[in-house]
Each structure stands twice: as structure tokens, then as C-alpha cells.
Motif scaffolding. Sequence first.
Motif, PDB file in Angstrom:
ATOM      1  N   VAL A  28       0.412   7.009   5.621  1.00 11.47           N
ATOM      2  CA  VAL A  28       1.114   6.137   4.676  1.00 11.47           C
ATOM      3  C   VAL A  28       0.353   6.046   3.355  1.00 11.47           C
ATOM      4  CG1 VAL A  28       1.793   3.736   4.233  1.00 11.47           C
ATOM      5  CG2 VAL A  28       2.227   4.771   6.460  1.00 11.47           C
ATOM      6  N   PHE A  29      -0.976   5.835   3.456  1.00 13.08           N
ATOM      7  CA  PHE A  29      -1.694   5.583   2.213  1.00 13.08           C
ATOM      8  C   PHE A  29      -2.061   6.858   1.462  1.00 13.08           C
ATOM      9  CE2 PHE A  29      -1.752   1.557   4.318  1.00 13.08           C
ATOM     10  CZ  PHE A  29      -1.373   0.725   3.282  1.00 13.08           C
ATOM     11  N   LYS A  31       0.069   8.977   0.897  1.00  9.16           N
ATOM     12  CA  LYS A  31       1.264   9.189   0.055  1.00  9.16           C
ATOM     13  C   LYS A  31       1.513   7.976  -0.839  1.00  9.16           C
ATOM     14  CE  LYS A  31       3.787  10.288   3.650  1.00  9.16           C
ATOM     15  NZ  LYS A  31       4.745  10.554   4.647  1.00  9.16           N
ATOM     16  N   PHE A  32       0.505   7.137  -0.983  1.00  2.00           N
ATOM     17  CA  PHE A  32       0.712   5.852  -1.648  1.00  2.00           C
ATOM     18  C   PHE A  32       1.242   6.005  -3.071  1.00  2.00           C
ATOM     19  CE2 PHE A  32      -0.722   2.126  -4.008  1.00  2.00           C
ATOM     20  CZ  PHE A  32      -0.148   1.141  -3.247  1.00  2.00           C
ATOM     21  N   ASP A  33       0.676   6.933  -3.841  1.00  2.98           N
ATOM     22  CA  ASP A  33       1.124   7.034  -5.236  1.00  2.98           C
ATOM     23  C   ASP A  33       2.598   7.394  -5.317  1.00  2.98           C
ATOM     24  OD1 ASP A  33      -0.651   8.839  -4.113  1.00  2.98           O
ATOM     25  OD2 ASP A  33      -0.850  10.038  -5.946  1.00  2.98           O
ATOM     26  N   ALA A  34       2.996   8.337  -4.448  1.00  2.00           N
ATOM     27  CA  ALA A  34       4.397   8.729  -4.460  1.00  2.00           C
ATOM     28  C   ALA A  34       5.261   7.526  -4.071  1.00  2.00           C
ATOM     29  CB  ALA A  34       4.611   9.863  -3.480  1.00  2.00           C
ATOM     30  N   ALA A  35       4.784   6.770  -3.075  1.00  2.00           N
ATOM     31  CA  ALA A  35       5.566   5.641  -2.568  1.00  2.00           C
ATOM     32  C   ALA A  35       5.768   4.582  -3.646  1.00  2.00           C
ATOM     33  CB  ALA A  35       4.869   5.031  -1.363  1.00  2.00           C
ATOM     34  N   THR A  36       4.686   4.286  -4.398  1.00  2.00           N
ATOM     35  CA  THR A  36       4.831   3.232  -5.400  1.00  2.00           C
ATOM     36  C   THR A  36       5.687   3.717  -6.567  1.00  2.00           C
ATOM     37  OG1 THR A  36       2.732   3.905  -6.281  1.00  2.00           O
ATOM     38  CG2 THR A  36       2.731   1.947  -4.917  1.00  2.00           C
ATOM     39  N   HIS A  37       5.564   4.999  -6.869  1.00  2.00           N
ATOM     40  CA  HIS A  37       6.410   5.541  -7.928  1.00  2.00           C
ATOM     41  C   HIS A  37       7.873   5.355  -7.598  1.00  2.00           C
ATOM     42  CE1 HIS A  37       4.064   7.005 -11.064  1.00  2.00           C
ATOM     43  NE2 HIS A  37       3.328   7.827 -10.320  1.00  2.00           N
ATOM     44  N   ALA A  38       8.177   5.666  -6.361  1.00  2.00           N
ATOM     45  CA  ALA A  38       9.575   5.594  -5.968  1.00  2.00           C
ATOM     46  C   ALA A  38      10.003   4.133  -5.792  1.00  2.00           C
ATOM     47  CB  ALA A  38       9.768   6.351  -4.668  1.00  2.00           C
ATOM     48  N   GLY A  39       9.005   3.221  -5.847  1.00  2.00           N
ATOM     49  CA  GLY A  39       9.332   1.805  -5.735  1.00  2.00           C
ATOM     50  C   GLY A  39       9.754   1.405  -4.331  1.00  2.00           C
ATOM     51  N   SER A  55       3.929  -6.440   1.073  1.00  2.00           N
ATOM     52  CA  SER A  55       3.746  -5.801   2.381  1.00  2.00           C
ATOM     53  C   SER A  55       4.194  -4.349   2.291  1.00  2.00           C
ATOM     54  CB  SER A  55       4.523  -6.541   3.460  1.00  2.00           C
ATOM     55  OG  SER A  55       5.881  -6.208   3.359  1.00  2.00           O
ATOM     56  N   ILE A  56       3.599  -3.534   3.120  1.00  2.00           N
ATOM     57  CA  ILE A  56       3.991  -2.124   3.156  1.00  2.00           C
ATOM     58  C   ILE A  56       4.164  -1.740   4.621  1.00  2.00           C
ATOM     59  CG2 ILE A  56       1.576  -1.315   3.025  1.00  2.00           C
ATOM     60  CD1 ILE A  56       2.631   1.087   1.409  1.00  2.00           C
ATOM     61  N   ARG A  57       5.201  -0.973   4.891  1.00  2.00           N
ATOM     62  CA  ARG A  57       5.523  -0.646   6.277  1.00  2.00           C
ATOM     63  C   ARG A  57       4.652   0.521   6.737  1.00  2.00           C
ATOM     64  NH1 ARG A  57       9.144   2.247   9.419  1.00  2.00           N
ATOM     65  NH2 ARG A  57      10.404   0.959  10.808  1.00  2.00           N
ATOM     66  N   VAL A  58       3.909   0.294   7.815  1.00  2.00           N
ATOM     67  CA  VAL A  58       3.104   1.376   8.371  1.00  2.00           C
ATOM     68  C   VAL A  58       3.914   2.081   9.460  1.00  2.00           C
ATOM     69  CG1 VAL A  58       0.974   1.934   9.640  1.00  2.00           C
ATOM     70  CG2 VAL A  58       0.935   0.244   7.808  1.00  2.00           C
ATOM     71  N   ASP A  59       4.435   1.305  10.396  1.00  3.47           N
ATOM     72  CA  ASP A  59       5.408   1.829  11.366  1.00  3.47           C
ATOM     73  C   ASP A  59       6.279   0.660  11.805  1.00  3.47           C
ATOM     74  OD1 ASP A  59       4.053   0.384  13.267  1.00  3.47           O
ATOM     75  OD2 ASP A  59       3.160   2.096  14.287  1.00  3.47           O
ATOM     76  N   GLN A  60       6.940   0.828  12.918  1.00  4.37           N
ATOM     77  CA  GLN A  60       7.874  -0.206  13.346  1.00  4.37           C
ATOM     78  C   GLN A  60       7.195  -1.579  13.513  1.00  4.37           C
ATOM     79  OE1 GLN A  60       9.776   1.191  16.826  1.00  4.37           O
ATOM     80  NE2 GLN A  60      11.307  -0.441  16.821  1.00  4.37           N
ATOM     81  N   PHE A  61       5.938  -1.574  14.031  1.00  4.56           N
ATOM     82  CA  PHE A  61       5.277  -2.847  14.346  1.00  4.56           C
ATOM     83  C   PHE A  61       4.246  -3.287  13.324  1.00  4.56           C
ATOM     84  CE2 PHE A  61       6.279  -0.866  18.458  1.00  4.56           C
ATOM     85  CZ  PHE A  61       7.181  -1.819  18.922  1.00  4.56           C
ATOM     86  N   TRP A  62       3.674  -2.356  12.620  1.00  8.19           N
ATOM     87  CA  TRP A  62       2.514  -2.682  11.783  1.00  8.19           C
ATOM     88  C   TRP A  62       2.884  -2.756  10.303  1.00  8.19           C
ATOM     89  CZ3 TRP A  62      -2.306  -3.789  13.875  1.00  8.19           C
ATOM     90  CH2 TRP A  62      -2.449  -3.543  15.245  1.00  8.19           C
TER      91      TRP A  62
END
Length: 690
Positions: A28-29, A31-39, A55-62
Motif C-alpha cells: 500500500v505505502f 504506491k502511496f504517491d500514486a494513491a494520493t495523486h489519484a485522491g 485513514s487509509i485502507r490496508v485491507d479488509q480489516f486493517w
Amino acid sequence: MPKLGIDRDFLREYARMDRKLQDRVQEVFAKFDAATHAGIHLEKITNARDDRFRSIRVDQFWRGIVLAPESGDSFTLLKVLPHDAAYTWAQRRQVSVNAATGQIEIRDVAAIDATLPELDRFAEGRTSRLFDNISDKDLRRLGVDDQTLQFARVLTSELQLEAARAFLPQNQWEALYGLAAGLSAEDVWAALGAPTDEPIDPDDVGAAVQRTTERVLLVDGSEELLEVFRQPLDLWRIYLHPVQHQVAHASYKGPARVTGGPGTGKTVVAIHRARHLGERADGKVLVTTFTSNLAASLQAGLDLLVDDLEVRRRIAVQHIDQFAHQVFRQQHGKPRMLSDETSVWHDIRHRLDLPFTETFLFEEWRQVVLAHRVQDAESYLRAKRSGRGRPLNARQRGQVWQAIEAFQQRLHDERLWTHETVRAEATDILSRQKDKPFRHIVVDEAQDLSPEQWRLLRAATSEGPDDIFIAGDAHQRIYQHRISLREVGVRVSGRSTRLTVNYRTTAEILAWSFQLLRGEAIDDMDGDLDTVAGYRCETHGLPPELRSFRTRADELRGLCEQIQSWTSAGVQLGEIGVAARSNGVVDAIVNELARAGIPAHALDRSNPPADAVAIGTMHKMKGLEFRCVAVAGATAQQVPPATAITPVEDDRATHLQDVQRERCLLFVACTRAREHLYVSWHGAPSEFIA
Ligand SMILES: Nc1ncnc2c1ncn2[C@@H]1O[C@H](COP(=O)(O)OP(=O)(O)OP(=O)(O)O)[C@@H](O)[C@H]1O
């Protein structure tokens, strides 16, 4: 490009996550830059006290909790928790910028709000409160804000303050702790680590994150992030306390040093200092210490910290006698070493019929003649004999000199050398050299170096800025070298810093270990007394376990049971260390563990197996650490052994020094423990414990 900061607490927790979750967090992290870019993924938290949490989704539970800036694009990863716990965590907390240090701080506002009224009620009936003698002005100057001030004013005991550590803002809690421990406001200010001169904007969290090197690492891109995730346990590589950082990276006009109790990160600072000096590329750096296994652990630390090969090439790690022998050999070839010094002193003493023991004569040679470079009888008559207890009149000095001359003559006639004379010769060789082999020298465990070793180092580099950097703790002096740095030409006054945060040991183990020293006055190697005021530990745990047995066989069996109970609680064998005072007891323990089928190895083995209990003498434990430590054989006869203590009637001052050194030795062994300390004996316990 958005920047990602990794909070120290997060990395600690990451180390404990299961592999699958770790992989997912990495994914997840990375790819963090791509994720924040895409909002995407970053979500505001409803009912949050602080609307900078996302909050940021790591998986279903975390879920990850990230601190987002009001402007700019620096994000800080604070936590990864199961979904509900993550939201609760964020809803209870608030971020602020410390007014003195300019660093970010997180407080559990819900806990403060819940505790304050209770403490207030409790304080009402009390005649005095913890900070009665400290003015609001001083508290504010140290960064204490309105809410913490209100809290501080209702505290009546250090215990309450200790308990509040979990929820008060970190730097403010540290300031209060230092004041409660009796430090002056100036000392607390210094211990916070050079609060910044630049004006602090309390709303600029982005700038505060940049300043918070102690707990936030800003990573540049996914590769650097993966590198951090690769060694999550070695927090020392990444996060330095501001004081550690400052000391390691400062420019000094001459020799400088760092002191501090066990586990305060002196070695860590020495390693960072070596890297810093290596990066300056203005000459070679020698990193040195007292023994070969300590040199090996310094080398291992440097290997972890220094990636750049050019920098690594500039840094040589050698233990001090290895260096002395190398210098000697380059000039004269390999020295023939005198193999049995004691018997030579014995012969001389008998031949001259002198009323002194071999040890006395040897120590007189070492501590007076070599230490002060005494060359002839006349100078010996006038020589300072500081640290030597038994006074000698002129006639006795004449007798001692005869013995010393005979000893030196014998070495000369037979072309024999001792480590002491090799050092002295190497020092002469270096003193004559204009081009010194090293531009910088970093010394760890400096408290044990002898005057000749200091002279050797002094001669190995030219006097100048940043020439010598010293890390040491006089409370851990376990060889008999009381020295004055000034006398050996190493002047550190005005350039000495004390570390006070213990990162290794629990408060319970440290407090118990300190009482072994029973208030012994310990010199600071520079003409003053060392102090332990204001020390604090990062963690708490169980008090040391003390066990008494009837016989040695029972004690050894008890030790095996203790090791088995640790391993069944999940401790790895390689995380256990066992110390004893003598080689004989070490051997007995090795045999007993072998009989019990517990894999173990002696500490002096090179390339020890990773999954085995380490066993060694207390001397060998110096500089090391283990999750669990057992100190066995702490019986009255062995700790201290009679052979290690000069009889009081022979020499009172040396007797007292010997006792102090033995106390320090037990102290060193006990303070190697990170979480658990077990101390056992059979029959009567050591007088230090009783
Ligand atoms: N800034 C830090 N963050 C996290 N851990 C740290 C930090 N500084 C030191 N440590 C850890 O604390 C422990 C003790 O550090 P170190 O060995 O440098 O202390 P020391 O003062 O040299 O100890 P001693 O004098 O007892 O040998 C080590 O596990 C080290 O990794």
C-alpha cells in the motif's frame, strides 16, 4: 511528489506484525504517491478531534492512520490498526506543535480529560504538589502548553506523572519528568535537544514534521521506504534523539565526548559520528574501543548504517591494542611478547628481597611509571602517585625503582615486549610522524582505556577540530584505569554532553542495578563526579527475579529451568545471555546447559550460532545486550572474588577502588538485560546484593 513520513511508533509495531500484513502494508505505502495523486483511499475521519488525521485502507480489516498537512503534500504514517481500533485511536487524539522544540506531538485528549478531574480531587487534600517550586513561566519556556500546564498543576507524585506518559504530549512530558527528577530548567532545556532558534508557527504541522527527526523519518520514494521496512527493529539507524543527533553531527573545536548511563545510546552516537566524519571526506577515521568483540560489534553497526562504499573505506575499525601492534609491526616487525609477567616480577621481588607484592610492583610500574612516562630514579622520586593508596617514603621509592629498573632491563636484554611497552613504542613512532594515520578518532567504551592507550590515540591524530570523539560511562569502568583526560592531553571541557534516555533496559531493572553501586562516588574522567540525575527509561517491566539456592547443583538446575521458562514464553535462545564472574562458573554453566539439551555457546567464539544461549564472564558482557539476562553464581565468595580485591591492610585506596570496580562489573552484567533480569546464588549472596 507527495512525501511520506514514517513515525517511529509505527515502525516498532510493524516489526511485530505478521508477515502477510507486513507485505500488505509495504504494498500500500510503496504506491502511496500514486494513491494520493489519484485522491483515493485517504479518507477523513468522522468525529475526529483533529481534522488532519486521515485513514487509509490496508485491507479488509486493517486501516492506516496518516497525518495530512493543511497545505503541501507531506504525509506521516502514524499507525496501522484493525478498523475500529484505528478510528478510535484517531478520535481520541490531537496533534500539536511544541512551542519550545518545534516538533510535532500527539496527545490522547480523551485520556487527559478523563484523568484530570480525578487528579484534581486527589490533590485537593494535599499540602504540596509536584511542581509547586516551578513557575508557570519556566514551564511555558520549556514548551508546556495550557492543557499540560493545567494537568501538571494537579500532580502530587512522580508516579502519577509516570502514568501520564502514555497520554501527555511527548516533549512536554519529558520536560516535566526532568523537572520532577530535580534537573534545573537549563538542564531540561539542554536535554530536550537544542530547541530551534527559528520562530515556531504552531499551525505549521508540515514544518514541525520536518523538525521531528526523533520520531518521523521522511522517505523519498518507494525504494527508500522498502529499505526502512527491511530493518524495522533497528530504530537507532533512523531515529535519533535530538541530543544524540546534535552530538553526532556537531562541529567541535577539539576533542568532544558523550557520556550517559547504560543503554543511553552512546555506541549508537559513536557509530553515527563515525559515519558523519567519514562523509566529510577530509581524511581517515579510526573507530576504536577496548576489546576485540566490542570492535566487532562496532563494525557490525557501521555495516548496517553506512551504505556508501567510499565512506566505508574511509572508516577503519580496530581495537586499541590491534592498532598499537600494527603501528609497531610496520616499524619493527612482530614483537616477542613476554609470556609470564607475574613470574618475572616474582623473581625480581625475591632476588631484591623487597617487601612488596608482585601485583603492587606491576601496578606501580603501570599506574605511575608508564602513566606519567617516568624515565629515571630521580623523576620517580618526584612522581605523582595519584590513585595509589599506600604511601611510599624516599627509601621505599628507591627500592621500588630498583625493581622497575630490573624489570625494564630484563625486557630490554631479552628483546621482550609487553602490551604496555608495545603501546609506548607505537606512541613514540606516531609522535615522530608528521603525517598522522588518522584525521579523526572515535573511541567507544572510553572509560577503560589506560593512560598509555590515550597517549597512543593522541599521537595518532593531529590536534585540531573534531580530532577525537569519546563515548563512555565511568559507571561501567571494569578495568583499573582511573585517568584524567586532561593529563593525557585530551581536553573536552565545554564539549561534553550527557545522554539521559535509556533505550535498552526497563525502569525496574535499571533502578535495581543502580542500587548495586550504592552511591559510590564515580569520577567523570575530567576532574568532577559523574551523575545519574534525570535518567529515564523508555519502557517498564517486571522487577528483577532474585533466586537463592542451597547448593551449586541446585542453582545450575534452577538456571536451566529459568531458561526453559523464558523459551516457553516465546523468547528465542539467541535472545538470552548468561553471565558469571569467573571462567570456572561459565564452564560449569556450559556443561549443565549441554546436559539439559539447551543449545549454548561461549561468548568468546567468533561466528557464534544464532539460535543458542550466549554464556560469558561479566567482562565479556560489556557493550552487549540481550532480551533476557541471567547472572549466575552471585555468591559471597565469587562476587567479588577475594583474588580481585587488594587487602585493605596492603593498600586502602586500591582496596576501595577494587571493590568499586567489582560493583561496576556486576552493574554492567545486570544492565545488559532488555526485558528480564534473573540473578541467582547459592549459600550466602554477594555482599553487593545482600
Ligand atoms: N535513538 C534511538 N532509538 C531507538 N533505539 C535506540 C536509540 N539509541 C539507542 N538505541 C538502542 O538502545 C540500546 C542501547 O544503545 P547503545 O548500545 O548505543 O547504548 P550505550 O549507551 O552504548 O550502552 P552501554 O553503555 O550500556 O553499553 C540499543 O539497543 C540501541 O539500538
